[in-house]
Design a protein around this motif. Structure first.
Motif, PDB file in Angstrom:
ATOM      1  N   TYR A  39      -4.473 -10.533   8.604  1.00  0.00           N
ATOM      2  CA  TYR A  39      -4.031  -9.097   8.092  1.00  0.00           C
ATOM      3  C   TYR A  39      -2.712  -8.505   9.006  1.00  0.00           C
ATOM      4  N   VAL A  40      -2.437  -7.479   8.374  1.00  0.00           N
ATOM      5  CA  VAL A  40      -1.401  -6.635   9.114  1.00  0.00           C
ATOM      6  C   VAL A  40      -2.041  -5.415   9.173  1.00  0.00           C
ATOM      7  N   LEU A  41      -1.563  -4.806  10.408  1.00  0.00           N
ATOM      8  CA  LEU A  41      -2.005  -3.351  10.570  1.00  0.00           C
ATOM      9  C   LEU A  41      -0.775  -2.385  10.479  1.00  0.00           C
ATOM     10  N   VAL A  42      -1.167  -1.089  10.184  1.00  0.00           N
ATOM     11  CA  VAL A  42       0.067  -0.082   9.990  1.00  0.00           C
ATOM     12  C   VAL A  42      -0.698   1.282  10.646  1.00  0.00           C
ATOM     13  N   SER A  43       0.198   1.811  11.338  1.00  0.00           N
ATOM     14  CA  SER A  43      -0.275   3.209  12.168  1.00  0.00           C
ATOM     15  C   SER A  43      -0.199   4.347  10.891  1.00  0.00           C
ATOM     16  N   ALA A  79       0.914  -1.153   0.043  1.00  0.00           N
ATOM     17  CA  ALA A  79      -0.062  -0.073  -0.057  1.00  0.00           C
ATOM     18  C   ALA A  79       0.961   1.376   0.042  1.00  0.00           C
ATOM     19  N   SER A  80       0.539   2.396  -0.821  1.00  0.00           N
ATOM     20  CA  SER A  80       1.233   3.434  -0.761  1.00  0.00           C
ATOM     21  C   SER A  80       0.249   4.661  -0.706  1.00  0.00           C
ATOM     22  N   GLY A  81       0.922   5.826  -0.514  1.00  0.00           N
ATOM     23  CA  GLY A  81      -0.005   6.868  -0.406  1.00  0.00           C
ATOM     24  C   GLY A  81      -0.242   7.217   1.012  1.00  0.00           C
ATOM     25  N   LEU A  82       0.379   6.623   1.975  1.00  0.00           N
ATOM     26  CA  LEU A  82       0.062   6.933   3.387  1.00  0.00           C
ATOM     27  C   LEU A  82       0.723   8.192   4.104  1.00  0.00           C
ATOM     28  N   HIS A  83      -0.032   8.739   4.970  1.00  0.00           N
ATOM     29  CA  HIS A  83       0.573   9.890   5.542  1.00  0.00           C
ATOM     30  C   HIS A  83       1.450   9.523   6.887  1.00  0.00           C
ATOM     31  N   VAL A  84       2.717   9.316   6.694  1.00  0.00           N
ATOM     32  CA  VAL A  84       3.569   8.645   7.540  1.00  0.00           C
ATOM     33  C   VAL A  84       3.229   7.424   7.934  1.00  0.00           C
ATOM     34  N   ALA A  85       3.619   6.414   7.436  1.00  0.00           N
ATOM     35  CA  ALA A  85       3.406   4.994   7.574  1.00  0.00           C
ATOM     36  C   ALA A  85       4.297   4.683   8.742  1.00  0.00           C
ATOM     37  N   ASN A  86       3.910   3.964   9.819  1.00  0.00           N
ATOM     38  CA  ASN A  86       4.449   3.942  11.161  1.00  0.00           C
ATOM     39  C   ASN A  86       4.654   2.581  11.786  1.00  0.00           C
ATOM     40  N   GLY A  87       4.132   2.361  12.796  1.00  0.00           N
ATOM     41  CA  GLY A  87       4.023   0.799  13.404  1.00  0.00           C
ATOM     42  C   GLY A  87       3.506  -0.024  12.387  1.00  0.00           C
ATOM     43  N   VAL A  88       3.657  -1.126  12.945  1.00  0.00           N
ATOM     44  CA  VAL A  88       3.214  -2.546  11.980  1.00  0.00           C
ATOM     45  C   VAL A  88       2.922  -3.696  12.924  1.00  0.00           C
ATOM     46  N   THR A  89       1.964  -4.433  12.705  1.00  0.00           N
ATOM     47  CA  THR A  89       1.872  -5.685  13.688  1.00  0.00           C
ATOM     48  C   THR A  89       0.930  -6.467  12.590  1.00  0.00           C
ATOM     49  N   LEU A  90       1.142  -8.071  13.003  1.00  0.00           N
ATOM     50  CA  LEU A  90       0.186  -8.907  12.224  1.00  0.00           C
ATOM     51  C   LEU A  90      -0.865  -9.164  13.501  1.00  0.00           C
ATOM     52  N   PRO A 109     -11.315 -13.629   1.852  1.00  0.00           N
ATOM     53  CA  PRO A 109     -12.070 -12.839   0.873  1.00  0.00           C
ATOM     54  C   PRO A 109     -11.955 -11.680   0.657  1.00  0.00           C
ATOM     55  N   LYS A 110     -11.080 -11.055   1.697  1.00  0.00           N
ATOM     56  CA  LYS A 110     -10.715  -9.626   1.429  1.00  0.00           C
ATOM     57  C   LYS A 110      -9.282  -9.510   1.160  1.00  0.00           C
ATOM     58  N   ALA A 111      -8.388 -10.475   1.084  1.00  0.00           N
ATOM     59  CA  ALA A 111      -7.100 -10.318   0.706  1.00  0.00           C
ATOM     60  C   ALA A 111      -6.715  -9.431  -0.435  1.00  0.00           C
ATOM     61  N   GLY A 112      -5.703  -8.551  -0.058  1.00  0.00           N
ATOM     62  CA  GLY A 112      -5.283  -7.572  -0.702  1.00  0.00           C
ATOM     63  C   GLY A 112      -6.135  -6.109  -0.805  1.00  0.00           C
ATOM     64  N   GLN A 113      -7.345  -6.132   0.184  1.00  0.00           N
ATOM     65  CA  GLN A 113      -7.871  -4.833   0.349  1.00  0.00           C
ATOM     66  C   GLN A 113      -7.309  -4.044   1.730  1.00  0.00           C
ATOM     67  N   PHE A 114      -7.597  -2.838   1.517  1.00  0.00           N
ATOM     68  CA  PHE A 114      -6.825  -2.035   2.540  1.00  0.00           C
ATOM     69  C   PHE A 114      -8.119  -1.152   3.029  1.00  0.00           C
ATOM     70  N   GLU A 115      -7.991  -1.089   4.179  1.00  0.00           N
ATOM     71  CA  GLU A 115      -9.329  -0.370   4.911  1.00  0.00           C
ATOM     72  C   GLU A 115      -8.957   0.260   6.384  1.00  0.00           C
ATOM     73  N   PRO A 116      -9.735   1.030   6.802  1.00  0.00           N
ATOM     74  CA  PRO A 116      -9.369   1.714   8.090  1.00  0.00           C
ATOM     75  C   PRO A 116      -9.872   0.853   9.247  1.00  0.00           C
ATOM     76  N   ARG A 138      -5.038   7.537  12.495  1.00  0.00           N
ATOM     77  CA  ARG A 138      -5.865   6.397  12.235  1.00  0.00           C
ATOM     78  C   ARG A 138      -4.874   5.100  12.136  1.00  0.00           C
ATOM     79  N   VAL A 139      -5.528   4.013  12.309  1.00  0.00           N
ATOM     80  CA  VAL A 139      -4.512   2.676  11.940  1.00  0.00           C
ATOM     81  C   VAL A 139      -5.383   1.854  10.893  1.00  0.00           C
ATOM     82  N   MET A 140      -4.521   1.557   9.828  1.00  0.00           N
ATOM     83  CA  MET A 140      -5.018   0.779   8.673  1.00  0.00           C
ATOM     84  C   MET A 140      -4.901  -0.596   8.867  1.00  0.00           C
ATOM     85  N   ARG A 141      -5.702  -1.471   8.038  1.00  0.00           N
ATOM     86  CA  ARG A 141      -5.567  -2.725   8.036  1.00  0.00           C
ATOM     87  C   ARG A 141      -5.482  -3.216   6.645  1.00  0.00           C
TER      88      ARG A 141
END
Length: 350
Positions: free
Chosen positions: A212-216, A195-206, A231-238, A222-225
């Motif tokens: 899924y993987v979370l990224v601050s 995923a790109s276009g993030l406003h400072v991609a910070n912490g990550v965890t599984l 069925p949602k593999a590849g999708q990026f959501e809050p 916010r934190v994104m997933r």
């Protein structure tokens, strides 16, 4: 010349400087969401024990091996391993950069390091190996945090592909979308941009079952997933939005939720100028030494598996362990890292 004339001329010169002096940033207007009602301040984090006080400055991201030994990187480039009781330590290696996020192997044989300067590294005693420092031909400028799945795939973040360590505040004021969530396969040596276009991609965890993987996304509060399976593999959501502060590193406790470090609370004035690029430029022109600083407020949130806040632990008193940039649960305690403080922190779970 009258004093009033001198003051007037100085003010005119200052306004002209703040309005027109060229700067490298091109801010993007953003209207932040209206903050939700704040939790009352508390002192649940008061009395944090200091581990390895003055061993080094800025153990930003901490991790553990199976034996409970603690790993951290310092501002001088050292990657250090502490005994499980925190009473002794040893230097594993010096990256020559700025190690931020760490992820230790279960047996302690190696530690993955997200180095803000060098890229994604693998550190073993006396040795530093570069795994990757670019994706799709775009170099990393601010490698931030890292986690590894049981499959061996490494997930990590590049906070900015435009600004490096010496220009972090430029990214804050520009509010550009330069952050990325990435993966690296140590077997094939391939690095992918998830995923790109993030406003400072910070912490990550599984998450649970590594589905899924979370990224601050720090500057969006916010934190994104990113879904890896199902069925949602590849999708990026809050996962959670409109946080009360700037989210930093995040960790899964292996059972019922996540711990999220809040670097600093939201600033009302900063929120007010975010929609106005000219004002952002003007404030950025103020010399950094006298520019307003983030409040020293120790804070971590516990999120359940649905992204709901179920605990809000704070300490804004004098001498607080702040800012907190990482938090991990181990046994009956929480452990804390900080980008500025000269120790690791530890406190029994409330």
């Amino acid at each position: 010349m009258k004093i009033s004339s001198v003051i007037g001329a100085t003010l005119v010169a200052a306004i002209a400087y703040l309005s027109f002096w060229p700067v490298e940033i091109e801010p993007t207007a953003w209207v932040p969401p209206t903050p939700t009602q704040e939790t009352a301040r508390n002192q649940a984090l008061k009395g944090i024990k200091r581990i390895g006080l003055n061993v080094g400055v800025g153990p930003e991201g901490i991790s553990f091996d199976a034996a409970g030994r603690i790993y951290a990187g310092y501002v001088d480039g050292r990657v250090v391993r502490f005994s499980a009781d925190g009473q002794s330590h040893e230097e594993l290696a010096n990256t020559g950069g700025r190690p931020w996020g760490t992820f230790a192997a279960e047996d302690g044989s190696a530690v993955l390091v997200a180095d803000a300067v060098k890229g994604l590294l693998r550190v073993t005693p006396g040795k530093v190996e570069l795994l990757t420092n670019e994706s799709d031909g775009v170099p990393f400028r601010l490698t931030d945090d890292v986690v590894q799945a049981k499959s061996g795939i490494i997930y990590f973040s590049d906070a900015s592909s435009k600004y490096g360590l010496d220009k972090m505040m430029a990214d804050v004021f520009e509010h550009g979308a330069y952050g990325r969530l990435l993966s690296h396969d140590p077997q094939t040596h391939k690095t992918k941009t998830l995923a790109s276009g993030l406003h400072v991609a910070n912490g990550v965890t599984l998450g649970p079952d590594e589905a899924y993987v979370l990224v601050s996304e720090t500057l969006q509060y916010r934190v994104m997933r990113y879904w890896l399976k199902g069925p949602k593999a590849g999708q990026f959501e809050p996962f959670i939005e409109n946080l009360p502060g700037f989210p930093d590193n995040i960790s899964y406790n292996g059972r019922d939720g996540f711990w999220l470090a809040i670097f600093a609370p939201r600033d009302e004035l900063f929120d007010r100028i975010l929609p106005y690029p000219a004002l952002l430029k003007a404030v950025y022109r103020i010399p950094e030494a006298i520019r307003p600083k983030a409040a020293k407020h120790a804070r971590v949130l516990k999120l359940d598996l649905n992204g709901k806040v179920v605990a809000d632990l704070q300490d804004a008193t004098d001498g607080a362990y702040a800012p907190i940039t990482s938090v991990r649960e181990r046994g009956a305690s929480l452990y804390f890292g900080s980008i500025e403080y000269p120790s690791i922190g530890q406190r029994p779970l409330p």
